[in-house]
Design a protein around this motif. Structure first.
Motif, short mmCIF file in Angstrom:
data_model
loop_
_atom_site.label_atom_id
_atom_site.label_comp_id
_atom_site.label_asym_id
_atom_site.label_seq_id
_atom_site.Cartn_x
_atom_site.Cartn_y
_atom_site.Cartn_z
N LYS A 3 0.89 -1.19 -0.03
CA LYS A 3 -0.14 0.12 0.04
C LYS A 3 0.80 1.26 -0.09
O LYS A 3 0.90 2.26 -0.79
N TYR A 61 5.99 6.00 -2.37
CA TYR A 61 4.84 5.59 -3.41
C TYR A 61 3.75 5.14 -2.36
O TYR A 61 3.81 4.18 -1.37
N GLU A 63 0.39 2.94 -3.34
CA GLU A 63 -0.29 2.15 -4.26
C GLU A 63 0.67 2.46 -5.65
O GLU A 63 -0.06 2.33 -6.65
N GLY A 64 1.83 2.38 -5.65
CA GLY A 64 2.81 2.26 -6.76
C GLY A 64 3.00 3.69 -7.44
O GLY A 64 3.96 3.80 -8.25
N SER A 65 2.29 4.64 -7.09
CA SER A 65 2.63 5.94 -7.57
C SER A 65 3.57 7.14 -6.54
O SER A 65 3.17 7.01 -5.40
N ASP A 66 4.41 7.47 -7.29
CA ASP A 66 5.16 8.33 -6.42
C ASP A 66 4.48 9.58 -6.09
O ASP A 66 4.28 10.48 -6.67
N ILE A 67 4.36 9.87 -4.79
CA ILE A 67 3.54 11.13 -4.17
C ILE A 67 4.58 12.21 -3.91
O ILE A 67 4.33 13.36 -3.37
N THR A 68 5.93 12.15 -4.20
CA THR A 68 7.03 12.97 -3.74
C THR A 68 7.50 13.67 -5.19
O THR A 68 8.55 14.53 -5.14
N VAL A 69 6.73 13.55 -6.33
CA VAL A 69 7.28 14.05 -7.41
C VAL A 69 7.03 15.71 -7.46
O VAL A 69 6.02 16.06 -6.91
N LEU A 72 3.37 18.06 -7.77
CA LEU A 72 1.88 17.00 -7.29
C LEU A 72 1.29 18.07 -6.21
O LEU A 72 1.88 18.37 -5.21
N VAL A 77 -2.87 14.46 -2.34
CA VAL A 77 -2.46 13.24 -1.41
C VAL A 77 -2.88 13.26 0.03
O VAL A 77 -3.27 12.01 0.44
N ARG A 80 -6.23 11.79 0.78
CA ARG A 80 -6.15 10.04 0.93
C ARG A 80 -5.42 9.47 2.11
O ARG A 80 -5.62 8.27 2.43
#
Length: 243
Positions: A3, A61, A63-69, A72, A77, A80
């Motif tokens: 997760k 990450y 669920e596989g998506s980088d939230i620190t790019v 964004l 975020v 969620r």
């Protein structure tokens, strides 16, 4: 895929490195407890996960998506990932119900009529049905902390972070807040807790991580960490904490 995945997360304040290359996997429905002495990096790590603090290196990450790019929107975020702090941070001029309804209305553009039934259900679940119209100064510390949890859950998060949420409570109020966490665990909520409640971590956690000097020194199930820790630093900490 986990997760939540942390890979080489680094956070510095000036010349002080508070999170020093942290790797961590949190599976769906897991309760992960972060333990260690104050200053070890637990709270900062949670704030990094919720994007309240930018990281200097590594990636996070969801669920596989980088939230620190870069670029964004952190609000997306945070909608969620719910977070509850040591201090309740309730608005004193609003009732408990109004505090809980605010974020879903502002962030998710839900109407009062739409959000109210869901939030009333949360208040009932956590023993606060008769306190919804009270103001924060009319509630005990334990009740205020439960309202703060309801407020976070009102956003329907996928992951919950709890930062030492019992440390400011009188001992007799700690149990009622920990009971809420157990309810959430039984319902399958994915959670990360920074906590000094060693007995609770021993009994309720799926994974325990011992942090020292911004690093995860040791991690594993409670049966391993509390019964047979490998590292001397973990052994020394638990010898003090479990006295």
């Amino acid at each position: 895929m986990a997760k939540l995945e942390l890979r080489g997360v680094v956070k510095r304040f000036g010349t002080a490195t508070v999170c020093d290359g942290i790797d961590l996997d949190v599976e769906e429905g897991q309760m992960v407890c972060l333990i260690g002495a104050s200053g070890g990096g637990k709270s900062t790590l949670l704030r990094c996960i919720n994007l309240l603090e930018p990281i200097e290196d590594g990636a996070i990450y969801l669920e596989g998506s980088d939230i620190t790019v870069p670029g964004l929107d952190p609000q997306i975020v945070r909608s969620r990932i719910g977070m509850v702090f040591q201090s309740y941070n309730l608005f004193p001029h609003m009732t408990a119900l109004e505090n809980a309804m605010l974020a879903p209305r502002l962030v998710r553009n839900r109407t009062r009529e739409d959000v109210r039934p869901d939030i009333e259900t949360l208040f009932t679940r956590f023993g606060l049905a008769d306190r919804m119209n009270n103001y924060p100064d009319q509630l005990s510390g334990g009740q205020q902390q439960r309202v703060a949890i309801v407020r976070a859950l009102a956003m329907r998060p996928e992951l919950m972070l709890f930062d030492e949420i019992t440390s400011a409570l009188d001992p007799q109020l700690v149990g009622e807040v920990l009971d809420v966490l157990l309810q959430l665990k039984h319902e399958g909520m994915t959670m990360i807790l920074a906590t000094h409640e060693m007995e609770f971590a021993r009994q309720a956690a799926d994974k325990v991580c011992f942090l020292k000097d911004g690093r995860i020194i040791e991690e594993g199930p409670p049966s391993a960490i509390f019964v047979a820790p490998h590292h001397q630093a973990t052994q020394d900490f638990l010898a003090r904490a479990l006295k």
